[in-house]
Design an enzyme around this catalytic site. Sequence first.
Site, PDB file in Angstrom:
ATOM      1  N   PHE A 162       0.393  -1.217  -0.001  1.00  0.00           N
ATOM      2  CA  PHE A 162      -0.220  -0.245   0.348  1.00  0.00           C
ATOM      3  C   PHE A 162       0.811   1.579   0.146  1.00  0.00           C
ATOM      4  CE2 PHE A 162       1.280   0.223   4.380  1.00  0.00           C
ATOM      5  CZ  PHE A 162       1.438   1.591   4.809  1.00  0.00           C
ATOM      6  N   LYS A 186      -1.268  -6.789  -9.633  1.00  0.00           N
ATOM      7  CA  LYS A 186      -2.077  -7.874  -8.119  1.00  0.00           C
ATOM      8  C   LYS A 186      -2.008  -6.324  -6.575  1.00  0.00           C
ATOM      9  CE  LYS A 186      -3.465  -8.958  -4.294  1.00  0.00           C
ATOM     10  NZ  LYS A 186      -3.654  -7.489  -3.316  1.00  0.00           N
ATOM     11  N   GLU A 189      -5.512  -4.048  -1.362  1.00  0.00           N
ATOM     12  CA  GLU A 189      -6.281  -4.083  -1.792  1.00  0.00           C
ATOM     13  C   GLU A 189      -6.432  -2.384  -0.764  1.00  0.00           C
ATOM     14  OE1 GLU A 189      -4.336  -5.850  -0.103  1.00  0.00           O
ATOM     15  OE2 GLU A 189      -5.069  -7.082   1.723  1.00  0.00           O
ATOM     16  N   ARG A 190      -5.356  -1.719   0.145  1.00  0.00           N
ATOM     17  CA  ARG A 190      -6.248  -0.459   0.791  1.00  0.00           C
ATOM     18  C   ARG A 190      -6.310   0.759  -0.556  1.00  0.00           C
ATOM     19  NH1 ARG A 190      -2.046  -1.548   6.261  1.00  0.00           N
ATOM     20  NH2 ARG A 190      -1.363  -3.131   4.825  1.00  0.00           N
ATOM     21  N   SER A 239       5.330  -6.760   3.561  1.00  0.00           N
ATOM     22  CA  SER A 239       6.011  -7.219   4.967  1.00  0.00           C
ATOM     23  C   SER A 239       6.905  -8.369   4.284  1.00  0.00           C
ATOM     24  CB  SER A 239       4.691  -7.846   5.443  1.00  0.00           C
ATOM     25  OG  SER A 239       3.950  -8.061   4.979  1.00  0.00           O
ATOM     26  N   CYS A 294       9.954   1.889   3.062  1.00  0.00           N
ATOM     27  CA  CYS A 294      10.729   0.754   3.675  1.00  0.00           C
ATOM     28  C   CYS A 294      11.516   0.736   3.882  1.00  0.00           C
ATOM     29  CB  CYS A 294      10.209  -0.572   1.790  1.00  0.00           C
ATOM     30  SG  CYS A 294      11.641   0.174   0.935  1.00  0.00           S
ATOM     31  N   GLU A 396       9.412  -4.392  13.019  1.00  0.00           N
ATOM     32  CA  GLU A 396       9.524  -3.155  12.018  1.00  0.00           C
ATOM     33  C   GLU A 396       8.053  -2.543  12.028  1.00  0.00           C
ATOM     34  OE1 GLU A 396       7.583  -3.698   8.379  1.00  0.00           O
ATOM     35  OE2 GLU A 396       9.039  -2.580   6.714  1.00  0.00           O
TER      36      GLU A 396
HETATM   37  P1  NAD Z   1       1.508  -6.620   2.910  1.00  0.00           P
HETATM   38  O1  NAD Z   1       2.773  -7.792   2.456  1.00  0.00           O
HETATM   39  O2  NAD Z   1       0.554  -6.396   3.921  1.00  0.00           O
HETATM   40  O3  NAD Z   1       1.028  -6.738   1.692  1.00  0.00           O
HETATM   41  C1  NAD Z   1       1.304  -6.564   0.121  1.00  0.00           C
HETATM   42  C2  NAD Z   1       0.528  -6.983  -1.045  1.00  0.00           C
HETATM   43  O4  NAD Z   1       0.693  -8.452  -0.776  1.00  0.00           O
HETATM   44  C3  NAD Z   1      -0.525  -7.001  -0.857  1.00  0.00           C
HETATM   45  O5  NAD Z   1      -1.222  -6.658  -2.465  1.00  0.00           O
HETATM   46  C4  NAD Z   1      -1.433  -7.692  -0.221  1.00  0.00           C
HETATM   47  O6  NAD Z   1      -2.771  -7.402  -0.948  1.00  0.00           O
HETATM   48  C5  NAD Z   1      -1.072  -8.859  -0.397  1.00  0.00           C
HETATM   49  N1  NAD Z   1      -0.667  -9.922   1.042  1.00  0.00           N
HETATM   50  C6  NAD Z   1      -1.156  -9.875   1.871  1.00  0.00           C
HETATM   51  N2  NAD Z   1      -1.457 -10.190   2.978  1.00  0.00           N
HETATM   52  C7  NAD Z   1      -1.329 -11.819   2.101  1.00  0.00           C
HETATM   53  C8  NAD Z   1      -1.611 -12.905   2.445  1.00  0.00           C
HETATM   54  N3  NAD Z   1      -2.017 -13.479   3.976  1.00  0.00           N
HETATM   55  N4  NAD Z   1      -1.192 -13.835   1.180  1.00  0.00           N
HETATM   56  C9  NAD Z   1      -0.964 -13.856  -0.031  1.00  0.00           C
HETATM   57  N5  NAD Z   1      -1.001 -12.337  -0.133  1.00  0.00           N
HETATM   58  C10 NAD Z   1      -1.062 -11.194   0.788  1.00  0.00           C
HETATM   59  O7  NAD Z   1       2.246  -5.276   3.116  1.00  0.00           O
HETATM   60  P2  NAD Z   1       1.722  -3.658   2.914  1.00  0.00           P
HETATM   61  O8  NAD Z   1       1.504  -3.450   4.686  1.00  0.00           O
HETATM   62  O9  NAD Z   1       0.642  -3.301   2.051  1.00  0.00           O
HETATM   63  O10 NAD Z   1       3.103  -2.756   2.704  1.00  0.00           O
HETATM   64  C11 NAD Z   1       4.466  -2.526   4.212  1.00  0.00           C
HETATM   65  C12 NAD Z   1       4.835  -3.584   3.729  1.00  0.00           C
HETATM   66  O11 NAD Z   1       5.908  -3.345   2.607  1.00  0.00           O
HETATM   67  C13 NAD Z   1       6.076  -3.080   5.092  1.00  0.00           C
HETATM   68  O12 NAD Z   1       6.548  -5.107   5.826  1.00  0.00           O
HETATM   69  C14 NAD Z   1       7.335  -2.187   4.165  1.00  0.00           C
HETATM   70  O13 NAD Z   1       8.803  -2.806   4.257  1.00  0.00           O
HETATM   71  C15 NAD Z   1       6.831  -3.319   2.916  1.00  0.00           C
HETATM   72  N6  NAD Z   1       7.800  -2.960   1.301  1.00  0.00           N
HETATM   73  C16 NAD Z   1       8.957  -2.799   0.876  1.00  0.00           C
HETATM   74  C17 NAD Z   1       9.704  -2.038   0.132  1.00  0.00           C
HETATM   75  C18 NAD Z   1      11.063  -3.047   0.161  1.00  0.00           C
HETATM   76  O14 NAD Z   1      10.946  -2.970  -0.728  1.00  0.00           O
HETATM   77  N7  NAD Z   1      11.388  -3.691   0.625  1.00  0.00           N
HETATM   78  C19 NAD Z   1       9.116  -1.830  -0.591  1.00  0.00           C
HETATM   79  C20 NAD Z   1       7.774  -1.189   0.321  1.00  0.00           C
HETATM   80  C21 NAD Z   1       7.188  -1.506   0.503  1.00  0.00           C
END
Ligand code: NAD
Length: 512
Positions: A162, A186, A189-190, A239, A294, A396
Amino acid sequence: MTKTAELSEVSQAEKSVNHFINGKIVPGSSGRHGNIYNPASGELSRKVAFASDQEVDAAIAAAEAAFPAWRDTPPARRAQVMFRLKELLEKNAEKISRLITDEHGKVLNDSLGELQRGIENVEYACYAPELLKGEHSKNVGPAIDSWSEFQPLGVVAGITPFNFPIMVPLWMWPMAVMCGNTFILKPSERDPSVAILMGELAREAGLPDGVFNVINGDKVAVDALLADKRVQAVSFVGSTPIAEYIYKTGNANGKRVQALGGAKNHAIVMPDADLDNAVSAMMGAAYGSGGQRCMAVPLVVAVGDETADALVRKLKDSIAKMKIGPGTDNSNDMGPLVTGQHLEKVKGYVDQGVKEGAELVVDGRGVSVSGHEKGFFLGATLFDHVKPGMKIYSDEIFGPVLGVVRAQNMQEAMDLIDAHEYGNGTCIFTRDGEAARYFTDNIKVGMVGVNVPLPVPVAHHSFGGWKRSLFGDLHAYGPDAVRFYTRRKTITQRWPSGGVREKAVFTFPSGS
Ligand code: NAD
């Protein structure tokens, strides 16, 4: 009114965010949906369709059908589409940034900055004809030539978080399609609306139907992409627990996977640092975008108690001058957090930090923004005496919470960073070139800054962390993206001469 504007207004009027498949907006038909909030008002603003297996299947089928013609389209033609996309993204910058701010909450200038970083990846993708040139060796044996070319994989997918709803997708799909693949995104969703607008702009830029598709949804959609044999590769950003799941599941299903995960970035402030410069940099790095980056820096390791005391004093003074409010007002330094649920989670960490014995220097929990009392606001929060072993040190938090850790020397500070689970970014503030060089040579982190708090690589380098911040071998965007989205094929060819030249008769046309 342009076609794009018309379509977006229809989607908004319907208050529902759907899918973008084969060049068209396709209403969700699964009966499942998620809620999208305006974080500044706390109100439910739209619904987002959650795809079923059948809807994901339709997107994969569209991408698969579009692949052969797109693969055979000359890279220079593909680049022309990217040039037009860049222009359209720039032309629509205001609309895009407003859409991001409405769903994510970040200040408009931040949304514009995110878009600009995304556009730089589109610009890099325009180099595809150059990047895809391959490698050639003549006469590897008698009359034998050999070359390697980089062929597209087919249908590839991207799953994004998100916190950068346009920049992270733009890290992925422009390079993937420029390499000749077709793509399914994909998004989170937020804040999914901007992904649909991007699909409309790509079509307006001349991208053939089916080359770029957007499927909205949750785990159901992600699992369908991971299970489908037609999807050759998956790029993920999110994450760490989900990154690890995507990496393992995708690999088990025979896919190429790069999965970028979470972070807990430390900055070191040395006793010789320009402290005012370090404090101003830390304010942006810790609290910009509400700490939801991140590459945010939620931990600062001060070397020596004198450095720590001065740092805490100056940070506290700067926090007092911060302006918090809705992201639509550019005079605000910080907007709200993305959802009420996330706000509660971050507040829970502040409670936990107090229980664990860290010193709460500035408490952001009481903040209320006049006229936006139901918004998901949390003020900048500062802890001193944060130590390894505390949850606020290890986890985090992804909110505006900065912890000061005290170390007695630089090696102790570096050992802390090296021992941490994550290794995304780090930075040192110092005036000492030798210390800086030792730090960049030895620290176990993927992206390192010297007096630069957010060392995010530009588009012609690649982005990625070490340790549990990245699962896979190749980093995102830049040169690594060419390798990730293509498969090397090496051809060795022999054409024995057989006396062709002696036998052939060459004559100039005489005209007679
Ligand atoms: P998230 O992991 O909750 O979601 C990321 C994606 O995964 C979304 O599209 C979500 O719909 C999907 N997802 C969530 N739960 C799932 C599941 N159980 N099974 C399959 N798919 C699932 O992350 P977020 O809260 O949207 O974003 C924040 C996180 O992203 C933080 O941890 C941040 O550090 C990380 N991030 C990392 C980078 C990087 O380059 N390393 C860059 C941006 C964000």
